[in-house]
Design a protein around this motif. Structure first.
Motif, PDB file in Angstrom:
ATOM      1  N   ARG A 151       1.707  -4.356  -0.355  1.00 11.09           N
ATOM      2  CA  ARG A 151       1.771  -4.516  -1.815  1.00 11.09           C
ATOM      3  C   ARG A 151       3.005  -3.794  -2.358  1.00 11.09           C
ATOM      4  NH1 ARG A 151      -0.077  -1.891  -6.357  1.00 11.09           N
ATOM      5  NH2 ARG A 151      -1.244  -0.324  -5.148  1.00 11.09           N
ATOM      6  N   THR A 152       4.151  -4.338  -2.011  1.00  3.74           N
ATOM      7  CA  THR A 152       5.415  -3.762  -2.462  1.00  3.74           C
ATOM      8  C   THR A 152       6.402  -4.874  -2.784  1.00  3.74           C
ATOM      9  OG1 THR A 152       6.269  -3.650  -0.192  1.00  3.74           O
ATOM     10  CG2 THR A 152       5.131  -1.698  -1.039  1.00  3.74           C
ATOM     11  N   GLY A 153       7.401  -4.545  -3.555  1.00  8.95           N
ATOM     12  CA  GLY A 153       8.491  -5.470  -3.826  1.00  8.95           C
ATOM     13  C   GLY A 153       8.171  -6.509  -4.878  1.00  8.95           C
ATOM     14  N   ASP A 159       6.324  -7.195 -10.044  1.00  6.17           N
ATOM     15  CA  ASP A 159       6.445  -5.985  -9.234  1.00  6.17           C
ATOM     16  C   ASP A 159       5.060  -5.638  -8.703  1.00  6.17           C
ATOM     17  OD1 ASP A 159       6.790  -3.505  -8.108  1.00  6.17           O
ATOM     18  OD2 ASP A 159       7.831  -2.623  -9.826  1.00  6.17           O
ATOM     19  N   SER A 161       3.961  -3.379  -6.873  1.00  6.52           N
ATOM     20  CA  SER A 161       3.565  -1.967  -6.874  1.00  6.52           C
ATOM     21  C   SER A 161       2.900  -1.555  -8.186  1.00  6.52           C
ATOM     22  CB  SER A 161       4.775  -1.075  -6.611  1.00  6.52           C
ATOM     23  OG  SER A 161       5.690  -1.134  -7.703  1.00  6.52           O
TER      24      SER A 161
END
Length: 712
Positions: A151-153, A159, A161
């Motif tokens: 769960r990034t980027g 977004d 995050s």
């Protein structure tokens, strides 16, 4: 992960990252633009709908609905299982029992071995994980709940995050707990795992549980969506889990009985029973890639398709990845795509005698009808409903706009996506369902067409704009919204034919029936092009693009039946055959495209095309080791081909329409020995077939006994 350091991904069909709050009414009011779009199309203006598409997107952005895909399914969390002191592992094997829904794995390690069993309970609404030590081995492991990695980027402008306001994980003396609260929407979810052991000790260590010296460990886990993420319901969940049995078999039996009864209602037996236990999926895939279709391939993929359909049908039908994406960035937002993908995914439910799975779709449609009605009103100024190509599964609102993707001008989507209701009523012979749940939908579609059709000076009704998913003429590149698509004509003709049929069945107003007959008889005609093929667009200025994975203009062949019905024009049936030949030559790379073409070929009794597409399907590595399919060979996890394959195999063996049954119309003779049992045919009856040496040996029809319903 690896046996000694495993991550079991838990999911729930109701978990979505929403890109804006669900309370936003994400439908743009642009109905006033429709007359101008029509004038441009009639005048031959290029990309006539793009300005309307841009305006719709602009208005939605002003409301806060900024993305074409409003929701994305996501994983809930992982159960992390870390074994201690296992040493080198070997002899790993995993099995999936399709009749019980139980996955088993076992492996050898220091001091003995470990057996793991997992299932998701239909009856208990829990996931169950059992770990058992074998020989002299004792279980030494740590358990925890943790967020699924990834769960990034940026993902489609979001977004990742920042999509949660808070995420927490903790442990008590005998349980694990996880809670997440969405940041962009008021919802959230939680999960609780009840952990017990046989022998040994269970000790809390931070946010994990440490098991030492145990013979067995049992984890009973529930994922629970929250309408209000800030208001967890942990205490009630703990009480519900505490009331469940504390023995694995007691938990498994009611689920296995329910699941197994559904699974066995239709069985395809091609004599491959002994191969199931001796052929690994790795060998199965390699053999299929090198040798093509086989009896084992057909038998196993049919069974797997039923298993997946049963297992992924709940509150919702199956989106692109079903409920098993397990990824924060799924292809195409992991969505509910209604211009062939979902249509194919549910296609085996009714004929395959799985009313529970069919009901997943029916309930889904009926819940979002208010949103579909608002689509029709705001986008087109029409009564009735407008189905989006990509649907928000909770609201039904249409937000899919990007330049030429002007999906508000897709009038045929409504008829295509309510046809499963009509098919279900026919296949079950259920007059009450037809009257109470099918007829109202078609009456609304009649209202829609009454408002949307355009009558010219010669009394011909045109359908403009319309879309032939997801294609455009080679001389009108990137022009999706055009005039008089064959798909739209076919769907409109079918809607009015069904209205006439139901009007007479239920003694509706004779003037209304007469008006439906008048409109249907004056709809713009199909066109046969210079190649002798059924053209994809009725106007001659639109050239045909045969190189496309979609075959929507062949709707009158499948899922419709217009060209096979008594009194149909044989010239149109011949033109449909030519059009299918043209599509077939392309050999689409998409798995669902291959199955779609094969379904149409089966309706035309073209065994060679059916055989070749199935052979391509086997050879191209569309199956992962799980026997779930990809969209393209070896890439993009997608269930629509897996779920529609049982429908294809059933149609190859049995085709029925009211008053008519064809047996083995498209079955290759080389699969010369076999049987199929339990398939529904029109009227609510079931049929069993057996064949030997390529010839039918037994046809047994089980006549339905009406109970509380009046048969059709």
């Amino acid at each position: 992960g690896k046996p000694d350091n495993e991550q079991i991904i838990f999911v729930h069909e109701e978990l979505f990252i929403r890109k804006w709050d669900r309370d936003i009414e994400a439908v743009a009011d642009i109905a006033h633009l429709l007359p101008e779009v029509r004038r441009k199309i009639d005048g031959g203006v290029s990309k006539a709908a793009e300005s309307a598409s841009r305006e719709a997107a602009k208005l939605l952005r002003e409301k806060g609905a900024w993305s074409a895909t409003p929701v994305t399914p996501h994983p809930a969390f992982d159960l992390r299982i870390t074994h201690h002191g296992a040493g080198k592992t070997s002899d790993y094997e995993r099995q999936l029992n399709l009749e019980t829904g139980e996955a088993r794995s076992h492996w050898s390690c220091a001091g003995g071995g470990i057996e793991q069993r997992v299932f998701s309970s239909r009856s208990g609404n829990v996931n169950v994980v059992s770990l058992r030590a074998t020989e002299s081995r004792k279980l030494e492991l740590t358990l925890s709940l943790a967020e699924t990695p990834g769960r990034t980027g940026d993902y489609q402008g979001l977004d990742l995050s920042k999509v949660f306001r808070s995420v927490e994980s903790e442990a008590t003396a005998s349980s694990l707990y996880f809670h997440a609260d969405y940041a962009l929407d008021r919802g959230g979810y939680e999960g609780i795992a009840r952990v017990s052991t046989k022998g040994g000790t269970l000790v809390r260590t931070g946010d994990a549980l440490r098991v030492s010296g145990a013979d067995e460990v049992l984890v009973v886990l529930r994922v629970h969506p929250l309408h209000e993420g800030s208001k967890p319901e942990r205490v009630a969940l703990e009480q519900e889990l505490a009331a469940l049995p504390d023995r694995y078999q007691a938990l498994l039996k009611p689920h296995a009985d329910s699941h197994g009864e559904m699974f066995r209602r239709v069985t395809l037996d091609l004599g491959c029973k002994d191969q199931w236990a001796t052929t690994s999926t790795e060998t199965f895939r390699a053999d299929s890639a090198s040798q093509g279709i086989s009896s084992l391939f057909l038998e196993q993929t049919h069974a797997m398709g039923r298993y997946l359909l049963i297992s992924t049908s709940g509150k919702y039908p199956a989106p692109l990845q079903g409920i098993w994406g397990g990824d924060w960035k799924p292809a195409w937002s992991g969505g509910f795509v209604l211009d062939s993908n979902l249509n194919l995914a549910i296609s085996a439910a009714s004929m395959g005698n799985l009313p529970e799975c069919a009901e997943s779709y029916f309930g889904y449609v009926e819940r979002i009808l208010p949103g579909w009605r608002l689509n029709a009103k705001n986008f087109l100024g029409c009564r009735g409903f407008l189905v989006p190509h990509y649907s928000d599964p909770e609201t039904g609102h249409l937000a899919h706009f990007a330049g030429f993707w002007a999906w508000m001008y897709w009038p045929g989507g409504g008829g295509w996506n309510i046809r499963p209701f009509y098919d279900y009523a026919l296949l079950n012979g259920d007059r009450e369902f037809m009257k109470n749940r099918v007829l109202p939908l078609y009456l609304e579609m009649g209202d829609f067409y009454e408002d949307y059709l355009v009558k010219d000076d010669e009394g011909v009704y045109h359908i403009t704009p319309g879309i032939s998913p997801e294609n455009w003429p080679p001389n009108r590149v990137h022009e999706l919204a055009l005039k008089d698509t064959t798909f739209d004509i076919a769907v409109a003709r079918e809607v009015f034919q069904i209205l006439i049929e139901l009007g007479e069945m239920f003694d509706l107003d004779s003037d209304k029936i007469a008006s439906w007959k008048q409109v249907r008889s004056h709809l713009v005609a199909y066109r046969i092009n210079k190649d002798g093929a059924l053209a994809e667009w009725a106007p001659e200025e639109y050239a045909d693009n045969y190189r496309h994975r979609h075959s929507s203009h062949l709707y009158p062949i499948y899922p419709g039946m217009e060209f096979q019905s008594p009194g149909s024009d044989p010239a149109l049936l011949k033109a449909a055959r030519v059009a299918l030949d043209k599509r077939f030559e392309v050999q689409t790379r998409s798995a669902h495209g291959l199955i779609h073409v094969a379904l149409m070929a089966a309706r035309l009794k073209d065994v060679d095309k059916v055989r070749e597409n199935l052979d391509l399907f086997a050879r191209r590595n569309y199956h992962y080791a799980s026997l779930v399919t990809s969209h393209d060979p070896d890439q993009i996890y997608n269930l629509d081909a897996s779920l529609s394959l049982p429908r294809l195999l059933m149609e190859m063996l049995i085709f029925s329409r009211p008053g008519h049954i064809d047996l083995m119309p498209a079955w290759p003779k080389e699969y010369s020995e076999g049987s199929i049992k339990g398939v529904l045919v029109r009227g609510g009856h079931k049929i069993d077939l057996s064949w030997s040496a390529g010839e039918l040996t037994l046809s047994l029809i089980h006549i339905s006994e009406p109970t509380r319903r009046t048969p059709i």
